[in-house]
Enzyme design. Structure first.
Site, PDB file in Angstrom:
ATOM      1  N   THR A 246       0.940  -0.979   0.321  1.00  0.00           N
ATOM      2  CA  THR A 246      -0.438   0.859  -0.355  1.00  0.00           C
ATOM      3  C   THR A 246       0.685   1.400   0.022  1.00  0.00           C
ATOM      4  O   THR A 246       1.734   1.555   0.944  1.00  0.00           O
ATOM      5  CB  THR A 246      -0.830   0.463   0.677  1.00  0.00           C
ATOM      6  OG1 THR A 246      -1.692  -1.284   0.863  1.00  0.00           O
ATOM      7  CG2 THR A 246      -1.795   1.174   1.109  1.00  0.00           C
TER       8      THR A 246
ATOM      9  N   CYS B 195      -2.283  -1.844   9.091  1.00  0.00           N
ATOM     10  CA  CYS B 195      -2.269  -1.045   7.704  1.00  0.00           C
ATOM     11  C   CYS B 195      -3.499   0.310   7.877  1.00  0.00           C
ATOM     12  O   CYS B 195      -3.349   0.868   7.612  1.00  0.00           O
ATOM     13  CB  CYS B 195      -3.672  -2.079   6.819  1.00  0.00           C
ATOM     14  SG  CYS B 195      -2.868  -2.987   5.701  1.00  0.00           S
TER      15      CYS B 195
ATOM     16  N   LYS C 122      -6.681  -8.199  16.522  1.00  0.00           N
ATOM     17  CA  LYS C 122      -8.606  -8.805  15.569  1.00  0.00           C
ATOM     18  C   LYS C 122      -7.636 -10.526  15.755  1.00  0.00           C
ATOM     19  O   LYS C 122      -6.659 -10.686  16.208  1.00  0.00           O
ATOM     20  CB  LYS C 122      -8.247  -8.670  14.052  1.00  0.00           C
ATOM     21  CG  LYS C 122      -7.433  -9.170  12.987  1.00  0.00           C
ATOM     22  CD  LYS C 122      -7.647  -8.559  11.885  1.00  0.00           C
ATOM     23  CE  LYS C 122      -8.984  -9.250  11.106  1.00  0.00           C
ATOM     24  NZ  LYS C 122      -9.034  -9.054  10.302  1.00  0.00           N
TER      25      LYS C 122
END
Ligand code: NAD
Length: 463
Positions: A136, A280, A343
């Site tokens: 990214t 991210c 997560k």
């Protein structure tokens, strides 16, 4: 000189993947599973050795089996030797683009190094090769890389091919993506070759009808950061609503359900809690703001500053909730934290809300014990000062407050009565709003969720 696409082998493409972390290692193994010949290149010798011996250097469901299978099949190998990538037809760039220390902008030094490695090692004497960017990156990077390649005299075609995989579902998402985006170079001949070579690589996926979008370089780069900005905004939106619910006696889980029935809004990503984290979303929205500033359009993204601030406030809020349950002080109290990864189904600790909440509480003097089903070992090496244990029972023994901060299924399934017998004081902060408040209250717990009613008030709200 362009490749004659007809002569490109239809079944198997020679691929290199530069950077074999959470994205690259999974991508490499998945590409091998599609029948391609794949070499993964990384600068980290321990990681390469681990991957070559079939031991994933990180936790990702299904990856260990896939790695084993593909190594055994002989189509997948990992190396630290850049000379080994010379003959590949597609080079995927999957190196990290972390946040620069003390700044919002992305650190592009790893991408620059990967491009330099390519320029020094590829052999395009028999025809061009394609660089497919997966990292990214700030908008404008792909064109810059194309310029660098052109200046080097190598026949390299840059296509930006952003990756949308979710950690925890990385293998499935790589082989069943919901869309594939090619950001193609402006030159139409090069764009055509780039498209054909990538179509070859993804032929099996495209045959299943996965939408493939052809864009220019900047659009493809923007698609990725726009998607992450939207998701971050959705989470911060519901967390802002949680703050309103807390202030007014509303219940954000009911609010989310009610607005989610409107399919223009949808129910996904509307769970209030300690917010987003990981390698991210946080750094991507910050890098996006930084890039907008460089482009003179920072006002377009000032809302992301608020999205970031709301997100970070949720972490403080969880700390304050725990503190309030303990009468305002952590010193002299035992605090159990369930979850460290950002997560569930991942061991990734990068910018983890759970870990930040734990560290804040620890630094305020609590006797803190933390556990996580997958991240315990990573946590021990990252933060040796923390008291990390392997089981929930060890973590909660004698605790004055328990915080559930990563919504692993095994934590969602905890039996409040069994746990009640282990703690000193039955206080629970449900930082992910995944427990049934009434059930926990019935078992004698003082329950606190994020923007959520507890106990009899919650029961009344159900009717
Ligand atoms: P990571 O830190 O896990 O992996 C990066 C790897 O690149 C490391 O193994 C590192 O040793 C290696 N590396 C660094 N410099 C190198 C070089 N010059 N040559 C070869 N290898 C080099 O990062 P990640 O989570 O895999 O993310 C990689 C990129 O993908 C980032 O830009 C990220 O934003 C993007 N991305 C990640 C995910 C995800 O879920 N992790 C999803 C979509 C996009």
């Amino acid at each position: 000189q362009l490749i004659d696409p007809v002569k490109v082998r239809l079944s198997s493409v020679r691929i290199s993947v530069i950077g074999c972390g959470y994205l690259g290692a999974v991508h490499a193994a998945c590409m091998a599973s599609l029948g391609h010949q794949v070499i993964g290149l990384d600068v980290d010798e321990a990681k390469v050795a681990s991957l070559n011996s079939g031991v994933p250097p990180f936790y990702e469901p299904g990856f260990a089996e896939l790695l084993d299978e593909q190594l055994a099949g002989g189509r997948l190998e990992f190396t630290t030797d850049p000379g080994r990538i010379a003959q590949a037809q597609i080079h995927f760039i999957a190196v990290g683009t972390p946040q620069l220390a003390g700044r919002y902008a992305a650190d592009l030094s790893y991408v620059r190094a990967a491009v330099q490695t390519l320029i020094e090692n590829v052999d395009t004497s028999k025809g061009p090769a394609v660089i497919a960017g997966k990292s990214t990156v700030p908008v404008g990077t792909a064109r810059h890389i194309q310029d660098l390649c052109d200046e080097s005299g190598n026949d390299l075609i840059v296509v930006w091919n952003p990756e949308f995989l979710r950690e925890g579902f990385a293998v499935t998402d790589t082989v069943h993506p919901d869309r594939i985006v090619y950001g193609l170079p402006d030159d139409p001949d090069r764009a055509e070759v780039g498209r054909k070579v990538l179509d070859e690589c993804y032929a099996e996926l495209l045959a299943t009808g996965i939408p493939r979008l052809l864009t220019n370089h900047p659009t493809a780069e923007l698609v990725k950061v726009a998607a992450n900005s939207f998701l971050a905004t959705k989470i911060s939106f519901i967390n802002a609503m949680a703050q309103l619910c807390d202030a007014t006696g509303g219940d954000v889980t009911q609010l989310a359900e009610a607005i989610g029935y409107d399919d223009r809004i949808g129910k996904k990503f509307l769970r209030a809690g300690v917010g987003f984290g990981g390698g991210c979303l946080p750094k991507d929205i910050r890098a996006f703001m930084a890039r907008a500033g460089e482009l003179g359009v920072d006002e377009a993204l000032t809302f992301l500053r608020e999205v970031d601030a709301i997100n970070l406030r949720q972490r403080d809020k969880a700390v304050e909730m725990a503190s309030n349950l303990l009468g305002g002080r952590f010193v002299g109290h035992k605090v159990a934290v369930l979850g460290a990864a950002f997560k569930p189904n991942s061991d990734d600790l990068r910018d983890s809300p759970a870990l930040e909440v734990a560290q804040q509480i620890w630094s305020r003097g609590a006797d803190l014990v933390i556990t996580d089903p997958a991240a315990a070992d990573a946590l021990r090496s990252k933060l040796p000062n923390l008291n990390v244990v392997d089981t929930v029972a060890e973590a909660v023994a004698g605790a004055d407050v328990v915080l559930l901060l990563t919504e692993w299924q095994e934590y969602r399934d905890l039996d409040p009565r069994e746990l009640r017998a282990l703690v000193r004081t039955p206080n629970i902060v449900d930082g992910r709003n995944v427990l049934d408040p009434q059930r926990w209250a019935d078992a004698g717990w003082t329950y606190r969720g994020m923007g959520r009613l507890a106990g009899p008030a919650a029961a009344r709200a159900q009717v």
